[in-house]
Design a protein around this motif. Structure first.
Motif, PDB file in Angstrom:
ATOM      1  N   HIS A 100       7.784  -5.207  -0.747  1.00 36.29           N
ATOM      2  CA  HIS A 100       8.961  -5.219   0.105  1.00 36.29           C
ATOM      3  C   HIS A 100       9.913  -4.104  -0.331  1.00 36.29           C
ATOM      4  CE1 HIS A 100       9.439  -8.147  -3.150  1.00 36.29           C
ATOM      5  NE2 HIS A 100      10.750  -7.946  -3.100  1.00 36.29           N
ATOM      6  N   ARG A 133       7.025  -4.890   3.592  1.00 34.31           N
ATOM      7  CA  ARG A 133       6.531  -3.616   4.126  1.00 34.31           C
ATOM      8  C   ARG A 133       5.878  -3.859   5.472  1.00 34.31           C
ATOM      9  NH1 ARG A 133       5.142   0.175   0.019  1.00 34.31           N
ATOM     10  NH2 ARG A 133       4.549   1.528   1.718  1.00 34.31           N
ATOM     11  N   GLY A 134       6.293  -3.087   6.468  1.00 32.26           N
ATOM     12  CA  GLY A 134       5.771  -3.214   7.822  1.00 32.26           C
ATOM     13  C   GLY A 134       6.529  -4.223   8.673  1.00 32.26           C
ATOM     14  N   GLU A 135       7.385  -5.025   8.070  1.00 29.21           N
ATOM     15  CA  GLU A 135       8.171  -6.017   8.807  1.00 29.21           C
ATOM     16  C   GLU A 135       9.657  -5.902   8.458  1.00 29.21           C
ATOM     17  OE1 GLU A 135       6.147 -10.005   9.320  1.00 29.21           O
ATOM     18  OE2 GLU A 135       5.162  -9.269   7.491  1.00 29.21           O
ATOM     19  N   GLU A 136      10.086  -4.714   8.013  1.00 29.13           N
ATOM     20  CA  GLU A 136      11.467  -4.512   7.630  1.00 29.13           C
ATOM     21  C   GLU A 136      12.384  -4.721   8.828  1.00 29.13           C
ATOM     22  OE1 GLU A 136       9.178  -2.035   7.496  1.00 29.13           O
ATOM     23  OE2 GLU A 136       8.922  -1.400   5.428  1.00 29.13           O
ATOM     24  N   ARG A 181      11.334   0.336  -3.698  1.00 31.68           N
ATOM     25  CA  ARG A 181      10.088  -0.361  -3.360  1.00 31.68           C
ATOM     26  C   ARG A 181       9.831  -1.416  -4.429  1.00 31.68           C
ATOM     27  NH1 ARG A 181       8.246   2.719   0.668  1.00 31.68           N
ATOM     28  NH2 ARG A 181       8.751   4.932   0.652  1.00 31.68           N
TER      29      ARG A 181
END
Length: 182
Positions: free
Chosen positions: A163, A143-146, A119
């Motif tokens: 990210h 984060r949330g769009e990996e 992270r």
């Protein structure tokens, strides 16, 4: 010159440029003064997290801690280079190249294994990362769009937010270019 020697010289050089005492830098980076003193002496085995904290406290890029005079040609064979491990994930990064003064682009080879994701905290505003998977498979991105990337895939994304990098296969290797804008 060993990676620890490069790091030791760079920390001391940048600390002196900023006019910071060892105590002030240790406090700003949230490190013990003895830890920082050992690193400046070329002792110890600093983690990625420790080096990022020092770089942020000094207001410099991560790659500044590995700066040396760069010859016109540069060849780094697989399994060579200044490699640093993470304390929190099966992740290691090798700085392949950094930019001369006035240019803001750093190039890394990253080797990672399945396990806890790496992270990453936000980089400075406007930072963009470019990732190319050389082998294996990884989940990468904000984060949330990996995105799940396979060998040969390229992904560009803003890195000024949280990210992650997470290997989904063993022996995953990728190239990461970190581009920092003014």
């Amino acid at each position: 010159m060993s990676p620890n020697d490069l790091i030791a010289r760079a920390i001391k050089r940048e600390r002196n440029r900023k006019g910071m005492s060892l105590s002030a830098l240790a406090e700003s980076a949230d490190l013990a003064k003895s830890t920082l003193s050992n690193l400046e002496a070329g002792k110890g085995n600093p983690s990625i997290e420790t080096l990022w904290a020092i770089a942020e406290a000094l207001g410099v890029t991560f790659s500044t801690l590995f700066e040396v005079s760069t010859p016109e040609l540069r060849l780094i064979r697989a399994h060579e280079g200044a490699t640093v491990d993470s304390d929190h994930a099966p992740y290691q990064t090798t700085l392949l190249d950094n930019c001369p003064v006035g240019v803001r682009r750093d190039l890394y080879r990253v080797d990672l294994e399945p396990g806890a994701p790496r992270r990453s905290s936000p980089h400075p505003a406007g930072t963009v990362e470019h990732v190319v998977i050389c082998q294996g498979q990884a989940r990468v991105g904000p984060r949330g769009e990996e995105e799940v990337l396979n060998s040969g895939d390229y992904f560009r994304y803003p890195a000024d937010g949280n990210h992650i990098y997470e290997a989904l296969e063993g022996q995953t290797q990728m190239i990461v270019v970190i581009e920092t804008r003014d």
